[in-house]
Design an enzyme around this catalytic site. Structure first.
Site, PDB file in Angstrom:
ATOM      1  N   GLY A   9      51.289 -28.277  55.238  1.00 24.30           N
ATOM      2  CA  GLY A   9      51.756 -27.234  54.319  1.00 24.30           C
ATOM      3  C   GLY A   9      50.842 -27.094  53.115  1.00 24.30           C
ATOM      4  N   GLN A  10      51.225 -26.177  52.185  1.00 22.49           N
ATOM      5  CA  GLN A  10      50.364 -25.901  51.023  1.00 22.49           C
ATOM      6  C   GLN A  10      50.150 -27.162  50.199  1.00 22.49           C
ATOM      7  OE1 GLN A  10      52.078 -23.581  47.826  1.00 22.49           O
ATOM      8  NE2 GLN A  10      50.078 -23.151  46.916  1.00 22.49           N
ATOM      9  N   TYR A 140      67.286 -21.523  49.617  1.00 22.84           N
ATOM     10  CA  TYR A 140      66.290 -22.556  49.288  1.00 22.84           C
ATOM     11  C   TYR A 140      66.696 -23.279  48.008  1.00 22.84           C
ATOM     12  CZ  TYR A 140      61.721 -24.237  47.593  1.00 22.84           C
ATOM     13  OH  TYR A 140      60.676 -24.994  47.102  1.00 22.84           O
ATOM     14  N   LYS A 144      67.748 -27.247  47.294  1.00 17.36           N
ATOM     15  CA  LYS A 144      67.049 -28.097  46.313  1.00 17.36           C
ATOM     16  C   LYS A 144      68.047 -28.656  45.284  1.00 17.36           C
ATOM     17  CE  LYS A 144      62.976 -27.902  48.062  1.00 17.36           C
ATOM     18  NZ  LYS A 144      62.441 -29.097  48.753  1.00 17.36           N
ATOM     19  N   ILE A 170      52.981 -22.965  42.780  1.00 13.62           N
ATOM     20  CA  ILE A 170      51.737 -23.726  42.848  1.00 13.62           C
ATOM     21  C   ILE A 170      50.598 -22.851  43.359  1.00 13.62           C
ATOM     22  CG2 ILE A 170      50.568 -25.707  43.898  1.00 13.62           C
ATOM     23  CD1 ILE A 170      53.218 -27.168  43.945  1.00 13.62           C
TER      24      ILE A 170
END
Ligand code: VAH
Length: 314
Positions: A9-10, A140, A144, A170
């Site tokens: 992933g990123q 999402y 979290k 990010i």
């Protein structure tokens, strides 16, 4: 040994590269649902692991004697709105799997990323405090917020050493983000180099908290290296670096590419961005583990333009 789940992933991509640089590639096992990043697959131990599969994670940890797990697999804000139950399944069950492995002493330490997505429309938007109202309006964000409660519970009740950061958006140049709302701030740099025009899916005044990947990785490793007794937060730390709007980053890029153009066509992600804060108070992270960011918007733009020119023009 260290295991990264969601290594392709990123964030996972750069975390894996940095950890292999620091600890030696044989000590850092990368894993993901597929082998989409061949650079990671070929530069050290790699395992195909579905983060929803407890036995696969447990067997990998036992086979390699893994003691630290970075759980970086998740469905992000935009994707989570399209596939709510898949987002709940992946984001929550992967967290339970690693928390339970730590409870059973199979592993010793966990990093799990939270996000500014835990905040919602009723949260104070400017300099959002560490402790505040969190009524997230995205699937999402719900995962979290609930994940933070479970991390704190497993630490306080079961002694699990789990550490977490509420990442802002990010910005990076090595691996593309996938399915996020802050992804515009990565896309815009690529389009400035390759296309000369960017069609932005957020409005020009949408101010969001952001961080350059180099700062985000350093924050993660500084938190993981901090003495346990210094950590007053076991839900997730607020973390801030820069806050900017699409217009701000467009202007910053124009310093390098004067002919760059932008149009604004907000889509469903505008409502997600509108529910999040504009700036974050990260004074607790600065006090507990001496956090401070290094990249401001122009320094980030300088680095992004330089690295993407190398990538596209080489
Ligand atoms: C997203 N990049 O846009 C992620 C992140 C703060 C945003 O959680 O969903």
């Amino acid at each position: 040994k260290i295991l990264i789940i969601g290594a392709c992933g990123q964030i996972g991509t750069e975390l894996t590269m940095k950890l292999r640089e620091l600890h030696g590639k044989e000590n850092v096992i990368a894993s993901d649902i597929n082998t989409r990043n061949l650079e990671l697959v070929n530069s050290g131990p790699f395992e195909i692991i579905d983060a929803k599969n407890f036995n696969a994670i447990r067997d990998c940890c036992k086979n390699y004697k893994v003691k630290t797990v970075y759980l970086m697999a998740a469905l992000l804000s935009a994707t989570g709105e399209k596939y709510p139950m898949e987002a709940w399944d992946l984001n929550m069950n992967s967290l339970f799997h690693v928390l339970n492995l730590a409870k059973d002493k199979v592993i010793e330490r966990i990093f799990w990323p939270s996000s500014i997505a835990v905040f919602g429309p009723t949260t104070p938007k400017i300099n959002t405090p560490q402790h505040t109202v969190c009524e997230p309006t995205t699937v999402y964000g719900i995962t979290k917020q609930v994940g933070e409660r479970w991390c704190e519970y497993y630490h306080n009740k079961l002694g699990v050493d789990v550490r977490s950061i509420r990442y802002p958006g990010i910005i990076s140049h090595k691996a593309l983000p996938g399915g996020g709302t802050t992804d515009y701030a990565v896309d815009i740099y690529h389009k400035a180099i390759t296309n000369g025009h960017y069609n932005c899916f957020l409005s020009k005044d949408s101010e969001l908290p952001m961080i350059f990947m180099e700062d985000a990785i350093r924050a993660t490793l500084e938190l993981m290296d901090a003495p346990s007794e210094k950590l007053s937060i076991r839900s997730a730390y607020n973390l801030a670096a820069i806050s900017f709007t699409p217009q701000d980053v467009f202007e910053s890029i124009k310093n390098y590419i004067p002919e760059f153009e932008i149009t604004y066509n907000p889509d469903f992600r505008q409502a997600i961005a509108d529910s999040w804060p504009s700036s974050i108070d990260d004074s607790v992270a600065r006090t507990d583990w001496n956090w401070s960011h290094r990249f401001d918007l122009d320094a980030m733009t300088t680095e992004m333009i330089h690295k993407l020119r190398l990538k596209y023009e080489s």
